[in-house]
Write an enzyme that holds these catalytic residues in place. Structure first.
Site, PDB file in Angstrom:
ATOM      1  CG  HIS A 347      -0.890  -0.806 -37.667  1.00 18.58           C
ATOM      2  ND1 HIS A 347      -1.177  -0.097 -36.529  1.00 18.58           N
ATOM      3  CD2 HIS A 347      -1.720  -1.862 -37.669  1.00 18.58           C
ATOM      4  CE1 HIS A 347      -2.127  -0.709 -35.856  1.00 18.58           C
ATOM      5  NE2 HIS A 347      -2.489  -1.786 -36.532  1.00 18.58           N
ATOM      6  CE  LYS A 535       8.624   9.549 -30.916  1.00 18.70           C
ATOM      7  NZ  LYS A 535       7.241   9.368 -31.313  1.00 18.70           N
ATOM      8  NE  ARG A 536      12.068  -0.815 -31.583  1.00 20.83           N
ATOM      9  CZ  ARG A 536      11.973  -2.119 -31.799  1.00 20.83           C
ATOM     10  NH1 ARG A 536      11.088  -2.833 -31.137  1.00 20.83           N
ATOM     11  NH2 ARG A 536      12.769  -2.724 -32.663  1.00 20.83           N
ATOM     12  CE  LYS A 541       8.913   5.220 -34.289  1.00 26.24           C
ATOM     13  NZ  LYS A 541       7.561   5.645 -33.883  1.00 26.24           N
ATOM     14  CB  THR A 643      -0.155   5.546 -29.434  1.00 25.57           C
ATOM     15  OG1 THR A 643       0.995   4.690 -29.408  1.00 25.57           O
ATOM     16  CG2 THR A 643      -1.163   5.038 -30.446  1.00 25.57           C
ATOM     17  CE  LYS A 647       1.331   5.082 -25.148  1.00 29.63           C
ATOM     18  NZ  LYS A 647       2.531   4.279 -25.501  1.00 29.63           N
TER      19      LYS A 647
HETATM   20  C1  LIG Z   1       3.257   4.132 -26.655  1.00 35.55           C
HETATM   21  C2  LIG Z   1       4.452   3.290 -26.760  1.00 35.55           C
HETATM   22  C3  LIG Z   1       5.110   3.175 -27.982  1.00 35.55           C
HETATM   23  C4  LIG Z   1       4.682   3.937 -29.231  1.00 35.55           C
HETATM   24  O1  LIG Z   1       5.257   5.214 -29.207  1.00 35.55           O
HETATM   25  P1  LIG Z   1       5.270   6.160 -30.505  1.00 35.55           P
HETATM   26  O2  LIG Z   1       5.843   7.431 -30.005  1.00 35.55           O
HETATM   27  O3  LIG Z   1       3.843   6.306 -30.922  1.00 35.55           O
HETATM   28  O4  LIG Z   1       6.109   5.492 -31.519  1.00 35.55           O
HETATM   29  C5  LIG Z   1       6.246   2.379 -28.053  1.00 35.55           C
HETATM   30  N1  LIG Z   1       6.702   1.722 -26.967  1.00 35.55           N
HETATM   31  C6  LIG Z   1       6.094   1.823 -25.776  1.00 35.55           C
HETATM   32  C7  LIG Z   1       6.667   1.093 -24.614  1.00 35.55           C
HETATM   33  C8  LIG Z   1       4.952   2.600 -25.623  1.00 35.55           C
HETATM   34  O5  LIG Z   1       4.347   2.678 -24.431  1.00 35.55           O
END
Ligand SMILES: *Cc1c(COP(=O)(O)O)cnc(C)c1O
Length: 799
Positions: A347, A535-536, A541, A643, A647
């Site tokens: 990952h 995101k985190r 990032k 991911t 979304k």
């Molecule tokens: C999808 C999701 C992530 C991952 O987000 P990235 O932008 O791909 O880092 C992290 N936390 C939650 C709650 C999510 O739904």
């Protein structure tokens, strides 16, 4: 009981009385939630039992997805939706004066994960069941999931999360299926009939008790299982140990999810968690298989075990241990079965995230497992020696054990038949760089499986308004076959469709604006551009790049009387790992700029900055549908896939991003004209790392905009933060800006100007939005899981 509204109401009222011991009139929303949850679980129990029986009867190959994280979120809504009873329930409850959405709010998020990796596991479970594939999750039932984030004076405070406080209606405790797990002790070696035998003695025993949760497929009878293991004291307490200490240490194993996203801490407890998950899961998989087949020689023909990142990689030596020590197999037979059973997903390429366990921790805790890893390593090095005679350096670099460390990624590669990355670019980087030597040795093992997300949760459930529009336009086939979303493409330029699309986006922006007001007291302009980064929080990032751009806009608005912008609302959501001090300072910085911008009458008509605290799945479901702009601005090469980007795309937001992770494949799908791309490419970044040549000082000195915002980090511009942002300032200059924030700044500003311009060309923007939705079917996890099923697991639908 769910076939029509009246029957449902009757059953619900009766059930509420028996379950809660009170009349409906006295019931609380939580009582109502529990009642409905129990009814649903009961309703699917027949299909659950049937799925299990069918899997047994047909001796179909099954996959077990081992993951230290499952970020499930709430289950009531998605279960109702997948069962096709949401409308009946909603109407029935409405008759009783109950709003379904309100009682959904009573459910705590199952937050047993940190972010992308754990959410991927949850999406995969949904897709497996929805595709009728025999696939189950194995994880840990942490008593406390990822911490709750509170913001106090702009600083993150972590509170223990308590999702089980009010019970969990979805789980069933199966004590009779408990598995014993052994730690510590020593290995006794003896000779029996000319064969060495190994006995793990004087161990400390822990009882792994499974809690099963049903995973309900969409409009199908398949109900798979997520088995979460809880650590409990064994039936007999050890005699040599203090009782309280033993109980405490045992229960600690499933007490907390590690909130550490990438920085691995050398904690015994974490290694204990990993072995606990693996030993319990494999113990129960093997027990079931033995019962059916009587032996384990054909295990790999009936069972696939998938290792999600390296955390469960001890599955390899654990399965070897069972085959060797319990079944008495030869090493060769055991190795053949093990490697053909296990597959592994990588990952990340961030080196700080690659797990390495010091031998002095590993060996005493897991003495027999360590012996087996040593043997795997010796045999592997011998093979390498035969293949690359004399190439000591290569063998040293590839060894599983070296310099006092056990390298989990090496173990995972050597002990599995498939190694995959999570996006094309990521897999190429693995093959060409991070895992090059392994790729050269066994190229056939390596493959790509680009991530996906379940469109049922992230579109159908999260965005019923858009879903209805899509179904009105192209029919409902896309729900079962997400790639059918492509049929929207001809409507992308259709003005009726565009108007309808604009309307649903506006509805969701209004809904989010309301939520923002409730949570923060800040009123945002519903017609502004909703520009979202959730995101985190991580240096790579680059939330910092986003913030520096906001500071730049603020400066311009203050200084340049004729400068104006189209109103914009910047929305952030992010948790920082508790020990990640740099990330926490970025959170404070976001709050400090928000404070300035939102309170300044000169700017706050045009600019708002919002931080939504405690970002998690249920909050995400409110955010994605309302986004106009999707910020995916990681330093190229660093984000394995992402991911969140998928979304957003599904919900019609336009990506503003770098050519990183799956953004590259979003580009391939929608074309350059339907994204906003900027910045260094992965090759350029990697070449800088290899050859040097980047000096952030030059960008600081040559671009006045950069100099101004960077200086503002330390020159008193933020009076509430004192010298709190000095480490950020230093990271950009003294430490030469490892993530190329300043290098990409100008390109980012330019891309943002383009966003603003195109947003005002309404038809063009709406067309882009529609095209993104139309191409998002590829990024549904149904496609991803189907690829895993065909190309790695060799499993087939049970019909
Ligand atoms: C999808 C999701 C992530 C991952 O987000 P990235 O932008 O791909 O880092 C992290 N936390 C939650 C709650 C999510 O739904």
């Amino acid at each position: 009981m769910f076939s029509n509204k009246d029957e449902f109401k009757k059953a619900f009222l009766k059930r509420l009385e028996t379950l809660c011991g009170k009349r409906f009139e006295e019931s609380t929303p939580r009582d109502q939630y529990n009642t409905l949850g129990n009814m649903v679980r009961e309703y699917i129990s027949k299909n659950w039992i049937q799925t299990n029986e069918q899997n047994r009867a047909r001796k179909q190959k099954q996959v077990y997805y081992l993951s230290i994280e499952f970020l499930l979120g709430r289950l009531l809504g998605s279960n109702l939706l997948n069962l096709g009873i949401r409308d009946v329930v909603e109407e029935g409850l409405r008759d009783l004066g109950i709003c379904l959405e309100d009682i959904e709010e009573c459910e705590a998020d199952a937050g047993l994960g940190n972010g992308g990796l754990g959410r991927l596991a949850a999406c995969f479970l949904d897709s497996l069941a929805s595709l009728d594939l025999p696939g189950h999750g194995c994880g840990i039932r942490y008593k406390h999931g990822l911490f709750d984030q509170k913001i106090v004076d702009g600083y993150q405070v972590e509170l223990p999360e308590q999702w089980l406080r009010h019970g969990n209606v979805w789980e069933i405790r199966k004590e009779e299926l408990a598995v014993e797990v052994n730690f510590w002790g020593k290995v006794e070696i003896s000779q029996q009939n000319g064969r060495l035998t190994f006995r793990h003695v004087d161990s400390e025993k822990v009882m792994a008790v499974p809690y099963d949760m049903p995973i309900i497929g969409y409009h199908t009878k398949t109900v798979n299982t997520l088995r979460l293991w809880s650590a409990e004291p064994a039936k007999t307490f050890p005699v040599h140990k203090d009782v309280m200490q033993y109980k405490r240490e045992t229960e600690a194993i499933s007490e907390f999810l590690y909130p550490d996203d990438t920085h691995e801490e050398g904690k015994i407890l974490r290694l204990k968690q990993q072995y606990f998950l693996v030993a319990a899961s494999i113990g129960s998989i093997v027990r079931a298989h033995r019962r059916q087949h009587g032996h384990l020689y054909e295990l790999h023909k009936y069972v696939a075990i998938h290792v999600n990142d390296t955390h469960p990689a001890l599955a390899i030596p654990e399965l070897m241990r069972i085959l060797l020590d319990e079944e008495g197999m030869s090493w060769e037979d055991a190795w053949h079965i093990t490697t053909n059973t296990i597959s592994y997903t990588n990952h990340t390429t961030l080196s700080e995230a690659l797990e390495k366990w010091p031998i002095h921790i590993f060996q005493p805790l897991l003495p027999r497992i360590y012996m087996i890893v040593e043997e795997i390593n010796e045999r592997f090095c011998r093979d390498l020696w035969n293949y690359y005679p004399g190439d000591w350096k290569r063998i040293e670099e590839m060894a599983i054990i070296a310099h006092g460390l056990v390298k989990m990624a090496h173990l995972a590669i050597v002990g599995s038949h498939s190694v995959n990355g999570v996006a094309k670019l990521h897999t190429e980087i693995l093959k060409k760089r991070e895992m090059r030597l392994f790729y050269e040795f066994e190229p056939q093992k390596f493959n790509n499986k680009t991530n996906g997300v379940t469109h049922r949760r992230w579109l159908l459930k999260a965005n019923p308004e858009l879903s209805a529009l899509i179904t009105d336009t192209i029919g409902g086939r896309w729900i079962k076959e997400p790639q059918a979303l492509i049929e929207l493409k001809p409507y992308a330029s259709d003005s009726v469709f565009q108007q309808a699309l604009a309307k649903v986006k506006q509805q969701r922006k209004a809904k989010l604006a309301k939520l923002i007001y409730e949570k923060t007291g800040i009123v945002v302009n519903e017609s502004s551009i909703f520009d979202v980064q959730v995101k985190r929080l991580h240096a790579y990032k680059r939330q910092l790049l986003n913030v520096l751009h906001i500071m730049y806009l603020y400066n311009r608005l203050k200084e340049d009387a004729i400068f104006s912008i189209y109103p914009r609302t910047f929305i952030f959501g992010a948790k920082a790992s508790p020990g990640y001090y740099y990330a926490k300072r970025i959170i404070k910085l976001i709050h400090s700029i928000a404070e300035k911008v939102n309170k300044d009458k000169q700017t706050n008509e045009q600019l708002k900055v919002i931080f939504l605290e405690n970002y998690r799945v249920s909050l995400a479901e409110e955010i994605f549908p309302a986004a106009d702009v999707s910020e995916q601005i990681s330093t190229a090469s660093k984000e394995a896939s992402g991911t969140g980007n998928m979304k957003f795309m599904m919900n019609g937001a336009i990506t503003l991003g770098t050519l990183d992770g799956a953004n590259v494949e979003i580009l391939e799908a929608v074309g350059e004209e339907n994204m906003f791309l900027f910045g260094l490419t992965a090759d350029e970044v990697l070449s800088y790392y290899e050859n040097g040549g980047y000096r952030s000082h030059e960008y600081y000195h040559h671009d006045k905009r950069i100099k101004q915002v960077v200086d503002q980090l330390i020159n008193g511009f933020f009076p509430d933060a004192h010298d709190h942002f000095e480490p950020i300032y230093d990271s950009l200059l003294a430490q030469n800006d490892e993530y190329f924030v300043l290098r990409d700044f100008a390109a980012y500003v330019e891309a943002q100007e383009k966003v603003e311009q195109v947003y005002q060309e309404r038809e063009r923007w709406l067309k882009m939005s529609a095209i993104n939705i139309a191409h998002s079917g590829y990024f549904a996890s149904d496609r991803t899981v189907q690829e895993y099923a065909n190309e790695i697991w060799d499993i087939h639908p049970v019909k």
